[in-house]
Design an enzyme around this catalytic site. Sequence first.
Site, PDB file in Angstrom:
ATOM      1  N   GLY A 203       0.828  -1.193   0.000  1.00  0.00           N
ATOM      2  CA  GLY A 203       0.000   0.000   0.000  1.00  0.00           C
ATOM      3  C   GLY A 203       0.866   1.247   0.000  1.00  0.00           C
ATOM      4  O   GLY A 203       2.049   1.197   0.338  1.00  0.00           O
TER       5      GLY A 203
ATOM      6  N   GLN B 126       2.856   9.937   1.828  1.00  0.00           N
ATOM      7  CA  GLN B 126       4.212   9.372   1.866  1.00  0.00           C
ATOM      8  C   GLN B 126       5.089   9.857   0.713  1.00  0.00           C
ATOM      9  O   GLN B 126       6.308   9.738   0.786  1.00  0.00           O
ATOM     10  CB  GLN B 126       4.146   7.839   1.839  1.00  0.00           C
ATOM     11  CG  GLN B 126       3.519   7.238   3.083  1.00  0.00           C
ATOM     12  CD  GLN B 126       3.402   5.741   2.957  1.00  0.00           C
ATOM     13  OE1 GLN B 126       2.445   5.240   2.372  1.00  0.00           O
ATOM     14  NE2 GLN B 126       4.368   5.008   3.481  1.00  0.00           N
TER      15      GLN B 126
ATOM     16  N   CYS C   3       6.114  -0.406   7.479  1.00  0.00           N
ATOM     17  CA  CYS C   3       5.739   0.813   6.755  1.00  0.00           C
ATOM     18  C   CYS C   3       6.931   1.247   5.911  1.00  0.00           C
ATOM     19  O   CYS C   3       8.065   1.277   6.397  1.00  0.00           O
ATOM     20  CB  CYS C   3       5.359   1.915   7.741  1.00  0.00           C
ATOM     21  SG  CYS C   3       4.884   3.462   6.937  1.00  0.00           S
ATOM     22  N   LEU C   4       6.658   1.593   4.669  1.00  0.00           N
ATOM     23  CA  LEU C   4       7.737   2.031   3.774  1.00  0.00           C
ATOM     24  C   LEU C   4       8.384   3.316   4.280  1.00  0.00           C
ATOM     25  O   LEU C   4       9.525   3.610   3.937  1.00  0.00           O
ATOM     26  CB  LEU C   4       7.190   2.240   2.355  1.00  0.00           C
ATOM     27  CG  LEU C   4       6.683   0.961   1.660  1.00  0.00           C
ATOM     28  CD1 LEU C   4       5.994   1.316   0.352  1.00  0.00           C
ATOM     29  CD2 LEU C   4       7.829  -0.014   1.420  1.00  0.00           C
TER      30      LEU C   4
ATOM     31  N   HIS D 183      -2.124   7.499   7.482  1.00  0.00           N
ATOM     32  CA  HIS D 183      -1.142   8.364   6.797  1.00  0.00           C
ATOM     33  C   HIS D 183      -1.804   9.646   6.294  1.00  0.00           C
ATOM     34  O   HIS D 183      -1.249  10.737   6.434  1.00  0.00           O
ATOM     35  CB  HIS D 183      -0.524   7.644   5.593  1.00  0.00           C
ATOM     36  CG  HIS D 183       0.614   6.730   5.902  1.00  0.00           C
ATOM     37  ND1 HIS D 183       1.734   7.133   6.595  1.00  0.00           N
ATOM     38  CD2 HIS D 183       0.832   5.427   5.591  1.00  0.00           C
ATOM     39  CE1 HIS D 183       2.587   6.106   6.687  1.00  0.00           C
ATOM     40  NE2 HIS D 183       2.062   5.064   6.097  1.00  0.00           N
TER      41      HIS D 183
ATOM     42  N   HIS E 146      -4.174   1.468   7.971  1.00  0.00           N
ATOM     43  CA  HIS E 146      -2.807   2.006   8.006  1.00  0.00           C
ATOM     44  C   HIS E 146      -2.679   3.195   7.038  1.00  0.00           C
ATOM     45  O   HIS E 146      -2.089   4.222   7.378  1.00  0.00           O
ATOM     46  CB  HIS E 146      -1.844   0.859   7.642  1.00  0.00           C
ATOM     47  CG  HIS E 146      -0.406   1.226   7.504  1.00  0.00           C
ATOM     48  ND1 HIS E 146       0.570   0.757   8.365  1.00  0.00           N
ATOM     49  CD2 HIS E 146       0.259   1.987   6.596  1.00  0.00           C
ATOM     50  CE1 HIS E 146       1.746   1.223   7.994  1.00  0.00           C
ATOM     51  NE2 HIS E 146       1.593   1.979   6.925  1.00  0.00           N
ATOM     52  N   GLU E 147      -3.263   3.059   5.850  1.00  0.00           N
ATOM     53  CA  GLU E 147      -3.126   4.117   4.830  1.00  0.00           C
ATOM     54  C   GLU E 147      -3.949   5.364   5.187  1.00  0.00           C
ATOM     55  O   GLU E 147      -3.488   6.490   4.978  1.00  0.00           O
ATOM     56  CB  GLU E 147      -3.542   3.598   3.445  1.00  0.00           C
ATOM     57  CG  GLU E 147      -2.797   2.367   2.943  1.00  0.00           C
ATOM     58  CD  GLU E 147      -1.290   2.479   3.009  1.00  0.00           C
ATOM     59  OE1 GLU E 147      -0.764   3.605   3.111  1.00  0.00           O
ATOM     60  OE2 GLU E 147      -0.624   1.427   2.979  1.00  0.00           O
TER      61      GLU E 147
HETATM   62  O1  GNR Z   1       4.027  -2.640   2.556  1.00  0.00           O
HETATM   63  C1  GNR Z   1       3.405  -2.511   3.615  1.00  0.00           C
HETATM   64  N1  GNR Z   1       3.110  -3.602   4.352  1.00  0.00           N
HETATM   65  C2  GNR Z   1       2.252  -3.600   5.432  1.00  0.00           C
HETATM   66  C3  GNR Z   1       2.236  -4.718   6.250  1.00  0.00           C
HETATM   67  C4  GNR Z   1       1.384  -4.777   7.342  1.00  0.00           C
HETATM   68  C5  GNR Z   1       0.546  -3.716   7.611  1.00  0.00           C
HETATM   69  C6  GNR Z   1       0.563  -2.587   6.807  1.00  0.00           C
HETATM   70  C7  GNR Z   1       1.407  -2.530   5.729  1.00  0.00           C
HETATM   71  S1  GNR Z   1       1.407  -1.121   4.720  1.00  0.00           S
HETATM   72  C8  GNR Z   1       3.033  -1.158   4.082  1.00  0.00           C
HETATM   73  C9  GNR Z   1       3.209  -0.099   3.005  1.00  0.00           C
HETATM   74  C10 GNR Z   1       3.052   1.267   3.642  1.00  0.00           C
HETATM   75  O2  GNR Z   1       3.866   1.773   4.357  1.00  0.00           O
HETATM   76  N2  GNR Z   1       1.934   1.905   3.418  1.00  0.00           N
HETATM   77  O3  GNR Z   1       1.694   3.082   3.995  1.00  0.00           O
HETATM   78 NI    NI Z   2       2.901   3.120   5.786  1.00  0.00          NI
END
Ligand code: GNR
Ligand code: NI
Length: 180
Positions: A46, A51, A91-92, A137, A133-134
């Site tokens: 995601g 980001q 998270c990236l 952000h 999670h997104e």
């Molecule tokens: O790549 C991602 N893997 C992930 C694994 C578990 C819960 C959430 C994520 S999101 C993350 C990519 C990211 O940072 N999206 O904002």
């Molecule tokens: Ni993230």
Amino acid sequence: MALLDILVYPDPRLRNKALPVEVFDETVGKLVEDMAETMYAAPGIGLAATQVNVAKRIVVIDTSEHQDRLQVFINPVLTGMGELVETEEGCLSVPGVIVPVKRHSEVHISALDKNGEPFELHASGLLAICIQHEVDHLDGKVFVDYLSQLKRDRVRKQLLREGRSSGKSFDKRKEPVTAS
Ligand code: GNR
Ligand code: NI
């Protein structure tokens, strides 16, 4: 198509609150394409526009096994459902850190597609976790915010030390040397 730079925590720009998309033009289409390319290249499941330093409520997700099913959510609105479940999240924008976070096991999503068409979706499993999670952000929230201050400080110092965070308003020389 272009690869975009992903902001790294504690870059202060990750705190920006994204604004709703109101005009669905080629700028939005291009951004969605570039975000998808950036997410697949990372690789990640995601990516939120926040980001890549764009303050618009745009999310791309692909939780499919072969990463061949892109999902685009614009102006997403979530209703959390189901019990809270703890999942190991990454998270990236916080490279190298994987920690357990509690999220709703299911969500109802109202959103617009890249053409501005509304749709609704009921999600469970990884997609439900990822969209929560997104949307965090988009609201300027990062998953390390759920950690204790001690653990969050450790993550922050580690990433600053590695020099991966490029937050311009972070003057590293002003970081206190002694932790209290
Ligand atoms: O790549 C991602 N893997 C992930 C694994 C578990 C819960 C959430 C994520 S999101 C993350 C990519 C990211 O940072 N999206 O904002
Ligand atoms: Ni993230």
